[in-house]
Scaffold this active site. Structure first.
Site, mmCIF file in Angstrom:
data_model
loop_
_atom_site.group_PDB
_atom_site.id
_atom_site.type_symbol
_atom_site.label_atom_id
_atom_site.label_comp_id
_atom_site.label_asym_id
_atom_site.label_seq_id
_atom_site.Cartn_x
_atom_site.Cartn_y
_atom_site.Cartn_z
ATOM 1 N N HIS A 1 0.336 -1.034 -0.393
ATOM 2 C CA HIS A 1 -0.554 0.436 0.149
ATOM 3 C C HIS A 1 1.045 1.392 0.333
ATOM 4 O O HIS A 1 0.770 2.325 0.182
ATOM 5 C CB HIS A 1 -0.974 0.109 1.046
ATOM 6 N N HIS B 237 4.249 1.315 3.812
ATOM 7 C CA HIS B 237 3.371 0.688 3.629
ATOM 8 C C HIS B 237 1.715 1.663 4.918
ATOM 9 O O HIS B 237 1.463 1.105 5.013
ATOM 10 C CB HIS B 237 3.194 -0.835 3.510
ATOM 11 N N ASP C 249 -2.732 4.162 8.340
ATOM 12 C CA ASP C 249 -1.890 4.372 7.512
ATOM 13 C C ASP C 249 -1.225 5.596 7.485
ATOM 14 O O ASP C 249 -0.967 5.980 6.268
ATOM 15 C CB ASP C 249 -2.242 3.327 5.752
ATOM 16 N N ASP D 40 -5.907 -6.663 2.955
ATOM 17 C CA ASP D 40 -6.870 -6.293 4.444
ATOM 18 C C ASP D 40 -8.186 -5.734 5.170
ATOM 19 O O ASP D 40 -8.039 -5.929 6.323
ATOM 20 C CB ASP D 40 -5.289 -6.329 5.623
ATOM 21 N N ASP E 252 -7.549 -1.969 -0.369
ATOM 22 C CA ASP E 252 -6.189 -2.660 0.363
ATOM 23 C C ASP E 252 -6.812 -4.148 1.247
ATOM 24 O O ASP E 252 -8.015 -4.361 1.768
ATOM 25 C CB ASP E 252 -6.107 -2.267 1.950
ATOM 26 N N GLU F 35 -2.083 -4.743 -1.438
ATOM 27 C CA GLU F 35 -1.633 -5.924 -0.025
ATOM 28 C C GLU F 35 -2.266 -7.019 -0.433
ATOM 29 O O GLU F 35 -2.109 -8.191 0.644
ATOM 30 C CB GLU F 35 -2.331 -4.938 0.853
ATOM 31 N N HIS G 234 -5.991 -0.330 8.347
ATOM 32 C CA HIS G 234 -5.769 0.809 8.803
ATOM 33 C C HIS G 234 -5.440 1.895 8.145
ATOM 34 O O HIS G 234 -5.390 1.604 6.852
ATOM 35 C CB HIS G 234 -3.471 -0.248 8.876
ATOM 36 N N ASP H 141 -9.577 0.093 4.529
ATOM 37 C CA ASP H 141 -8.195 -0.382 4.810
ATOM 38 C C ASP H 141 -8.400 -1.435 6.498
ATOM 39 O O ASP H 141 -8.963 -0.450 6.682
ATOM 40 C CB ASP H 141 -6.998 0.417 4.998
#
Length: 306
Positions: free
Chosen positions: A98, A142, A129, A230, A228, A273, A127, A125
């Site tokens: 990412h 990332h 980030d 995830d 992403d 990702e 996260h 996502d």
């Protein structure tokens, strides 16, 4: 929505903490992303893969891992995405980790400046980030792209795209967040990012979260989706390097994608990702392509739209 799309592979795990995301573009192709999009009447061009520096797999230097290589990959991504947008095509970045969102979104922001459009970024996502080198000991970039896009990061990264900051935090809507470092959380609050985390989605539902995230879009808005993998619950998408339990279910993710499609405003897309080395029989790539298909009009809706 543009009906000409271009697939751009960026096979690198240069910004990640685990190896394997470099194989993501081919896994998405094996899952037939091109033919499936063509089945929705789209003209699909596959540019193949960009070629950038190898991953030296080194420890952090001055708070960043692989900064020169990350900058090189993101410049390549920026130039490729910007070229496709300038040609009137929709770029779909096939990552890769990412950190590459920095290159793609800086290119989209530059295109929006060129054309006088507003920009809205949906960051799907687990996260936020929004780390900096001062907030995270890992140095994995990332975990930093949104912060870099908002002007917080090394010069080599924040200047990609020609304007600092490339975007305002007010243009970002984050969906599905459920893993944020304590210092990062404070920084997110200080900068005013709008975050629809999993507790919000649990309490209010995906529909309400997406209605707010997509509010005020108009004909002069370019919608960029940074997906992403995830973002998804690991039960349905195990093939990522940073799994976090408790993500959106398949149905919640489908609703998210269908509501984005309903706006007709999506102009660019990242898919990042995906780590086939951690996957089971390419299951995660197949789920990702299924959801991408929903971004382009596949719908479970049987009743007439009102």
């Amino acid at each position: 929505m543009l009906n000409k799309v271009t697939l751009i592979g960026a096979p690198t795990d240069i910004g990640a903490g685990a190896r394997g995301a470099s194989m993501g573009p081919e896994a998405l192709r094996v899952a037939n992303i091109g033919p499936i999009l063509e089945g929705h009447g789209l003209e699909v061009k596959d540019r193949g893969n960009l070629s950038g520096p190898a991953n030296p797999w080194l420890p952090p230097t001055d708070g960043y891992r692989h900064l020169p290589e990350v900058a090189a990959w993101n410049r390549l991504v920026h130039d490729a995405v910007y070229e496709e947008l300038s040609d009137g095509r929709m770029p779909i970045l096939l990552g890769g980790d990412h950190c590459l969102g920095l290159g793609s979104i800086s290119a989209v922001a530059r295109h929006c400046r060129d054309t006088g459009k507003k920009l809205r970024v949906l960051w799907l996502d687990a996260h936020a980030d929004f780390n900096t080198s001062a907030l995270t000991p890992s140095g994995n970039i990332h975990g930093m792209p949104v912060a870099c896009l908002c002007g917080f990061g090394p010069r080599e990264l924040i200047e990609i795209g020609g304007q600092v900051p490339a975007i305002s935090p007010k243009w970002v809507r984050q969906i599905g967040i459920r893993s944020v470092d304590p210092g990062e959380k404070r920084f997110v609050h200080e900068q005013g990012l709008e975050v629809f985390d999993m507790r919000y989605i649990d309490e209010m539902g995906m529909r309400h979260a997406m209605e707010l995230a997509l509010a005020t879009l108009d004909a002069n808005t370019h919608l960029h989706v940074s997906f992403d993998v995830d973002f998804l619950d690991p039960e349905i998408a195990p093939g990522v390097g940073t799994t976090v339990p408790g993500g959106p279910t398949y149905r919640e993710a489908q609703l998210c994608m269908e509501m984005i499609a309903d706006t007709g405003r999506m102009g660019s897309l990242d898919v990042v990702e995906l780590n086939p080395a951690l996957d089971v029989r390419n299951k995660t790539a197949q789920v990702a392509v299924d959801l991408i298909e929903s971004l382009f009009g596949k719908s479970t809706l049987m009743r007439p739209k009102v």
